[in-house]
Write a protein that holds these residues in place. Structure first.
Motif, PDB file in Angstrom:
ATOM      1  N   GLY A  21       6.637   4.044   4.588  1.00  0.00           N
ATOM      2  CA  GLY A  21       5.395   3.315   4.833  1.00  0.00           C
ATOM      3  C   GLY A  21       4.339   3.618   3.776  1.00  0.00           C
ATOM      4  O   GLY A  21       4.456   4.585   3.012  1.00  0.00           O
ATOM      5  N   LEU A  22       3.279   2.782   3.753  1.00  0.00           N
ATOM      6  CA  LEU A  22       2.234   2.932   2.733  1.00  0.00           C
ATOM      7  C   LEU A  22       1.516   4.266   2.867  1.00  0.00           C
ATOM      8  O   LEU A  22       1.200   4.929   1.872  1.00  0.00           O
ATOM      9  N   ALA A  23       1.268   4.685   4.125  1.00  0.00           N
ATOM     10  CA  ALA A  23       0.519   5.938   4.328  1.00  0.00           C
ATOM     11  C   ALA A  23       1.330   7.118   3.789  1.00  0.00           C
ATOM     12  O   ALA A  23       0.792   8.009   3.121  1.00  0.00           O
ATOM     13  N   ALA A  24       2.635   7.110   4.056  1.00  0.00           N
ATOM     14  CA  ALA A  24       3.478   8.217   3.581  1.00  0.00           C
ATOM     15  C   ALA A  24       3.561   8.193   2.060  1.00  0.00           C
ATOM     16  O   ALA A  24       3.533   9.238   1.399  1.00  0.00           O
ATOM     17  N   GLN A  25       3.664   6.992   1.484  1.00  0.00           N
ATOM     18  CA  GLN A  25       3.709   6.912   0.012  1.00  0.00           C
ATOM     19  C   GLN A  25       2.416   7.460  -0.599  1.00  0.00           C
ATOM     20  O   GLN A  25       2.437   8.221  -1.569  1.00  0.00           O
TER      21      GLN A  25
END
Ligand SMILES: Cc1ncc(COP(=O)(O)O)c(C=O)c1O
Length: 482
Positions: A21-25
């Motif tokens: 996901g974007l947050a993890a990236q």
């Protein structure tokens, strides 16, 4: 180098199509920027609102990343304030989230083997981008994955009832011994075959078993860099032997070394076939028990213009030849299976070494492959891709001669998966490879496969892995680059 605040968003590259996901990236990328020192201690990050706007993501995404990095001890973040980096790149974070200084690591003292390995490292073909005309591979898109999948499934279902004892699975040894005898003229019992994760593993195992530091090894020049690297790492003095029309040259009158490495079916990289006379000469010159020959038959399955020449191993009556093969070319590069047919006197030493180093291929895959071969799927696949690769070779040769005949001289190999096109008029190949790479055509410089000062400049071009439409587009691009 530290990064100025306005550039932070420019260093973040988020991929919406990524499973992560974007947050993890975002969390991962900020963490790396801090750990590398590019976002140094004391640096204030943009507010979550600003960074979210710069990156085109929701504010929640950025808030999550800041909170996570604060929990890990990288940032001080309090409500309404911009978060501040509280560690520098030279510090590590302990499990409780506190910064601990990284002790200045002394340069590790390496074993002679590891030191030599570092000097001998070379770029493997699968490290190059997967683009036309990357050499060294077959076409993975042509592999019958549905049939292979069924074999894998049956192998997995049978796993619970399987003896784990034999690391070289008897069914695969039998199937391979039969295939090698009938297709390649290899004369060996099934118990001489070791199943390994790659041909490269076979070379490393042989080097470990027979090379004493200081021993001399001959390799073809230009040649396969993985072989020179494996022997060098074991402490051998590696000498490159030039080629003529019949392949590796036999140096008359010179005492033969501890080991000679060769690719007689299709010399790597030129594709030349070693004549029967030359094979016999090498065998005669190699005294049993004194000089070993390693025959690497990496793509011997693919012969187009004439009947295949049987393996040199089959001509040897004195147990001097290690025969090495791989499924990387005949099946797919990522199957990660190779094999070694050992001379009878070396089998038990090599089996002990194999277990000792742990060069053991997965039983699941070995059993699946045994079935794939025994049920005729392997031969059927080979027959089909042999026709296809033959046509692709001809297509590439015709395209190069038509569009690049002024700059390149094509050496047409009688088989294999790649060819050499020599550069005319004193051009150097490294610059050409770079220019072609920038234009989207992946090739390898012939000079990069030379030992010592390169004598020849040319391009190594793969044809097997590429469809005719891809080959034709690549040739047109190449023509525009010269
Ligand atoms: C001549 C030669 N031998 C061996 C190998 C390595 O095969 P594997 O992928 O099984 O290590 C290659 C791979 O490019 C090769 O070109």
């Amino acid at each position: 180098m530290p990064v100025s605040e306005g550039l932070i968003a420019g260093l973040i590259d988020l991929n919406r199509a990524d499973d992560e996901g974007l947050a993890a990236q975002l969390t991962g990328q900020l963490r790396r920027l801090i750990a590398s020192g590019r976002l140094g201690k004391g640096r204030a990050l943009p507010s979550s609102r600003q960074l979210a706007g710069d990156l085109g993501v929701s504010r929640n995404t950025v808030t999550y990343a800041f909170e996570q990095l604060a929990a890990e001890g990288y940032l001080a973040a309090s409500h309404g304030r911009r978060p501040v980096v509280i560690v520098d790149g030279a510090e590590r974070i302990d499990a409780a989230g506190a910064a601990i200084s990284r002790p200045r690591a002394p340069k590790p003292r390496l074993s002679p083997w590891a030191s030599k390995l570092q000097q001998a490292d070379w770029p493997m073909s699968y490290q190059a981008p997967l683009k036309p005309l990357r050499p060294g591979h077959g076409d993975a898109r042509e592999f019958p994955n549905d049939i292979w999948g069924r074999c894998l499934r049956r192998s997995a279902v049978g796993a619970a009832r399987r003896e784990l004892g034999p690391v070289n699975r008897p069914r695969l040894r039998e199937a391979l011994a039969h295939y090698l005898a009938t297709s390649r003229g290899v004369r060996a019992g099934a118990d001489q075959i070791l199943i390994l994760p790659s041909a490269q593993a076979a070379l490393t195992l042989i080097a470990a078993a027979v090379i004493t530091p200081g021993d001399e090894v001959w390799v073809e020049n230009p040649g396969y860099p993985g072989a020179a690297a494996a022997f060098r790492a074991s402490g051998a003095r590696v000498t490159g032997i030039g080629l003529d029309e019949q392949g590796m040259q036999r140096i008359a009158g010179q005492a033969t070394p501890t080991l000679i490495f060769m690719t007689p079916s299709h010399q790597h990289p030129t594709g030349r076939l070693m004549s029967l006379a030359r094979r016999t000469e090498f065998l005669r010159a190699s005294r049993p028990g004194k000089t070993w020959i390693v025959e690497d038959d990496y793509d011997g399955e693919f012969h187009y213009d004439s009947r295949p020449v049987p393996a040199l191993q089959g001509l040897d009556a004195h147990g001097r030849v290690f025969y090495v093969g791989t499924f990387s070319k005949a099946m797919t590069s990522d199957i990660r299976l190779g094999y070694l047919v050992a001379p009878p006197a070396m089998v038990s030493t090599l089996e002990i070494a194999q277990r000792h180093i742990g060069l053991i291929a997965s039983s699941h895959i070995q059993e699946a492959l045994a079935e794939f071969i025994a049920d005729g799927h392997f031969l059927a696949h080979l027959r089909r891709v042999r026709r296809l690769y033959h046509a692709r070779r001809d297509y590439l040769v015709a395209g190069l001669e038509r569009h690049l005949g002024e700059v390149l001289t094509v050496e047409v190999p009688s088989g294999g998966i790649q060819l050499v096109a020599r550069l005319k008029r004193g051009r150097t190949d490294q610059a050409a490879v770079k220019r072609l790479g920038e234009a989207g055509v992946v090739t390898r410089a012939l000079s990069s496969l030379a030992l010592g000062k390169p004598r020849d400049h040319g391009l190594l071009l793969g044809f097997a892995a590429w469809r005719e439409s891809e080959i034709s587009a690549a040739v047109r691009t190449m023509a525009s680059c010269f």
